[in-house]
Design a protein around this motif. Structure first.
Motif, PDB file in Angstrom:
ATOM      1  N   TRP A 348       0.837  -1.204   0.000  1.00  0.00           N
ATOM      2  CA  TRP A 348       0.000   0.000   0.000  1.00  0.00           C
ATOM      3  C   TRP A 348       0.874   1.258   0.000  1.00  0.00           C
ATOM      4  O   TRP A 348       0.607   2.215  -0.722  1.00  0.00           O
ATOM      5  N   GLU A 349       1.924   1.252   0.815  1.00  0.00           N
ATOM      6  CA  GLU A 349       2.868   2.377   0.831  1.00  0.00           C
ATOM      7  C   GLU A 349       3.574   2.516  -0.511  1.00  0.00           C
ATOM      8  O   GLU A 349       3.761   3.634  -1.013  1.00  0.00           O
ATOM      9  N   GLU A 350       3.985   1.387  -1.074  1.00  0.00           N
ATOM     10  CA  GLU A 350       4.711   1.420  -2.343  1.00  0.00           C
ATOM     11  C   GLU A 350       3.842   1.969  -3.464  1.00  0.00           C
ATOM     12  O   GLU A 350       4.315   2.725  -4.328  1.00  0.00           O
ATOM     13  N   GLN A 353       3.638   5.737  -3.012  1.00  0.00           N
ATOM     14  CA  GLN A 353       4.908   6.376  -3.333  1.00  0.00           C
ATOM     15  C   GLN A 353       5.129   6.429  -4.844  1.00  0.00           C
ATOM     16  O   GLN A 353       5.601   7.437  -5.378  1.00  0.00           O
ATOM     17  N   ASN A 354       4.792   5.353  -5.556  1.00  0.00           N
ATOM     18  CA  ASN A 354       4.944   5.343  -7.008  1.00  0.00           C
ATOM     19  C   ASN A 354       4.063   6.385  -7.666  1.00  0.00           C
ATOM     20  O   ASN A 354       4.473   7.042  -8.628  1.00  0.00           O
ATOM     21  N   LYS A 355       2.854   6.557  -7.153  1.00  0.00           N
ATOM     22  CA  LYS A 355       1.948   7.552  -7.711  1.00  0.00           C
ATOM     23  C   LYS A 355       2.365   8.964  -7.304  1.00  0.00           C
ATOM     24  O   LYS A 355       2.276   9.900  -8.105  1.00  0.00           O
ATOM     25  N   HIS A 356       2.852   9.104  -6.091  1.00  0.00           N
ATOM     26  CA  HIS A 356       3.296  10.414  -5.621  1.00  0.00           C
ATOM     27  C   HIS A 356       4.466  10.931  -6.462  1.00  0.00           C
ATOM     28  O   HIS A 356       4.540  12.131  -6.775  1.00  0.00           O
ATOM     29  N   LEU A 357       5.380  10.033  -6.834  1.00  0.00           N
ATOM     30  CA  LEU A 357       6.556  10.422  -7.622  1.00  0.00           C
ATOM     31  C   LEU A 357       6.343  10.253  -9.125  1.00  0.00           C
ATOM     32  O   LEU A 357       7.276  10.441  -9.899  1.00  0.00           O
ATOM     33  N   ASN A 358       5.104   9.889  -9.516  1.00  0.00           N
ATOM     34  CA  ASN A 358       4.777   9.693 -10.937  1.00  0.00           C
ATOM     35  C   ASN A 358       5.743   8.721 -11.610  1.00  0.00           C
ATOM     36  O   ASN A 358       6.242   8.961 -12.708  1.00  0.00           O
ATOM     37  N   LYS A 359       5.986   7.590 -10.929  1.00  0.00           N
ATOM     38  CA  LYS A 359       6.884   6.577 -11.472  1.00  0.00           C
ATOM     39  C   LYS A 359       6.262   5.821 -12.638  1.00  0.00           C
ATOM     40  O   LYS A 359       6.990   5.232 -13.451  1.00  0.00           O
ATOM     41  N   TYR A 360       4.937   5.809 -12.701  1.00  0.00           N
ATOM     42  CA  TYR A 360       4.257   5.068 -13.765  1.00  0.00           C
ATOM     43  C   TYR A 360       2.844   5.629 -13.891  1.00  0.00           C
ATOM     44  O   TYR A 360       2.348   6.353 -13.023  1.00  0.00           O
ATOM     45  N   ASN A 361       2.197   5.308 -14.997  1.00  0.00           N
ATOM     46  CA  ASN A 361       0.826   5.749 -15.220  1.00  0.00           C
ATOM     47  C   ASN A 361      -0.073   5.322 -14.055  1.00  0.00           C
ATOM     48  O   ASN A 361      -0.119   4.151 -13.695  1.00  0.00           O
ATOM     49  N   ASP A 366      -3.275   1.434 -10.650  1.00  0.00           N
ATOM     50  CA  ASP A 366      -4.560   1.098 -10.011  1.00  0.00           C
ATOM     51  C   ASP A 366      -5.114  -0.216 -10.538  1.00  0.00           C
ATOM     52  O   ASP A 366      -5.637  -1.029  -9.773  1.00  0.00           O
ATOM     53  N   GLU A 367      -5.001  -0.425 -11.852  1.00  0.00           N
ATOM     54  CA  GLU A 367      -5.506  -1.667 -12.442  1.00  0.00           C
ATOM     55  C   GLU A 367      -4.780  -2.879 -11.856  1.00  0.00           C
ATOM     56  O   GLU A 367      -5.408  -3.872 -11.473  1.00  0.00           O
ATOM     57  N   GLN A 368      -3.463  -2.801 -11.765  1.00  0.00           N
ATOM     58  CA  GLN A 368      -2.681  -3.898 -11.213  1.00  0.00           C
ATOM     59  C   GLN A 368      -2.996  -4.117  -9.737  1.00  0.00           C
ATOM     60  O   GLN A 368      -3.230  -5.250  -9.294  1.00  0.00           O
TER      61      GLN A 368
END
Length: 477
Positions: A348-350, A353-361, A366-368
């Motif tokens: 959940w944290e990861e 963090q990925n969305k906060h730093l825009n690491k991926y779409n 969300d789908e994954q």
């Protein structure tokens, strides 16, 4: 009378020079020039100096006031909306995105300063001469894995396009999680006879060399995304230099860039200890996803290898590979070793963090993540004594593997998740491991998830290359 008038004007100008409008200054100036130009000039200079000093004092105190205000806001965590309506909408959107996703009340920690992470003591053997390599994997599950080599267009679809990862159905995906004799998708899938290559093309001489490797240290750089960091030669034993394959996978763009920086291959194709293997026709546009091929599929690239060590390009190895194998695998009977993340331990944290730093779409993440939750993934609970892992988030820059059937199966399964969903492999690690264990309760997978400080003791860490990064000194250590 005229002299008295002139003196009064000069005194008024001296007292209020900063308050006169330009128009007033011109009128008054003409009167003064008519009476006493020299006295006026000296007084106007003093007036300007006084004005400059006043402005400096004003600027200084405004700066002090701003600093004090910022300190007050940070200490008491006061948030001032720059635009009330926009701030309200963004908060509403954020709340809606978390509804039904298990994020309600879950926030990323807000550290006040950057954490320091240091290596810890690792008790390696004194010499590689004391390393005893196990001859057989007697304690590990034994079954046979074959791999899908070619796919035909069975449905006659005109738009059928061969893919490196193949076209695995959800039913096929589900069946691959059983540890049993099977043929499964695991990269390197070709299309129908006569179709173009799906990628990761290697020279036949490099393939011959790779087929001879029994112990491998490998890494990769694609898209000129990093510098070449050579293993510290003086830390590597003569035994490992003669018996371990050090293989660095590069694409043509990267080798051209490295050559311009002074990293030139010798007559045997080496740069330092690294045997350079050029990969042509990269299978993915996403360089991060392409990098997962050598990271996860070392058992496919080195079919004769018994052990392998994966090293991210941001690390310079300064520990002997045989000592690493003994410490992480041989000593405790493990077949797969990877460190936990230095900060985060829950998926959940990861995700946040990925969305906060825009690491991926964000939609793809969300789908994954929603798919994994629907298939039983739950939050990490460190207080639960039945938790199978010390962390659900790995630091995947360093992986030590024995090429056992269970290890090879897990590697294929993890790669297939990266191929199907996002290239952020830290999101799929825990799900893949937990599902594999759930499907095979009577078949153990000996995974050693060690502390990240131990990883830091094995290699020197660097930052990845950026546009502003100067190349490091070109030296062999």
């Amino acid at each position: 009378m005229i002299s008295s008038f002139g003196r009064n004007v000069r005194m008024a100008l001296y007292r209020h020079s900063t308050e006169l409008l330009p128009e007033r200054r011109e009128i008054t100036g003409s009167i003064i020039r008519h009476f006493d130009r020299s006295d006026y000039a000296s007084r106007i200079r003093r007036g300007k100096r006084f004005a400059r000093l006043s402005k400096r004092r004003l600027t200084f105190w405004m700066f002090v006031l701003a600093v004090v205000s910022l300190i007050y806001l940070s200490v008491f965590d006061v948030k001032l909306p720059l635009h009330g309506k926009r701030n309200s909408n963004s908060a509403t959107t954020r709340d809606r995105s978390r509804q039904g996703s298990g994020f309600e009340g879950f926030e990323l920690p807000k550290p006040k300063h950057r954490k320091q992470h240091f290596p810890c003591e690792v008790e390696f053997l004194e010499s590689v001469d004391k390393v005893i390599e196990p001859l057989e994997f007697v304690n590990f599950e034994q079954f046979s894995l074959d791999y899908v080599d070619r796919e035909e267009n069975l449905d006659g679809i005109d738009a059928f396009e061969p893919r490196f990862g193949g076209h695995q159905t959800l039913e096929e995906r589900e069946n691959t999680f059983y540890a049993r004799n099977q043929t499964m998708h695991c990269g390197f899938v070709k299309g129908p006879e006569g179709s173009a290559s799906t990628g990761y093309d290697l020279n036949w001489k490099d393939k011959e060399y790779m087929n001879t490797c029994h112990i491998v240290v490998s890494s990769c750089i694609f898209g000129s995304s990093d510098f070449l960091r050579r293993p510290t030669s003086r830390k590597i034993s003569e035994y490992s230099k003669n018996n371990v394959c050090f293989v660095m996978f590069l694409d043509e763009q990267t080798i051209s860039k490295l050559s311009s920086e002074g990293h030139v291959r010798d007559d045997r194709g080496y740069i330092g200890l690294w045997k350079i293997v050029i990969v042509r026709n990269l299978p993915y546009v996403d360089m991060r996803r392409t990098g997962k091929v050598p990271k996860f599929l070392s058992h496919r690239l080195f079919p004769s290898a018994r052990f392998s060590i994966w090293l991210d390009s941001k690390m310079r190895l300064h520990t002997d590979p045989m000592l690493i194998l003994e410490y992480f695998l041989f000593r405790n009977g493990s077949e797969y070793a990877i460190s936990n993340h230095y900060d985060r331990h829950c998926v959940w944290e990861e995700v946040l963090q990925n969305k906060h730093l825009n690491k991926y779409n964000h939609s793809a993440i969300d789908e994954q993540f929603n798919f994994y939750q629907s298939d039983g993934l739950t939050k990490f609970d460190p207080s639960d004594s039945n938790t199978l892992l010390p962390s659900y988030v790995p630091e995947g820059s360093f992986i030590v593997r024995a090429h056992t059937p269970m290890s090879n199966l897990f590697s294929c399964l993890w790669f297939n998740e990266v191929d199907r969903f996002t290239s952020r492999d830290q999101l799929s690690f825990a799900y893949t491991y937990l599902k594999l264990r759930r499907k095979n309760p009577d078949k153990p997978f000996f995974l050693n998830m060690f502390k990240d400080c131990e990883r830091r003791a094995l290699a020197k860490l660097f930052r990845h290359r950026t546009a502003e990064s100067p190349p490091p000194p070109n030296s062999i250590l």
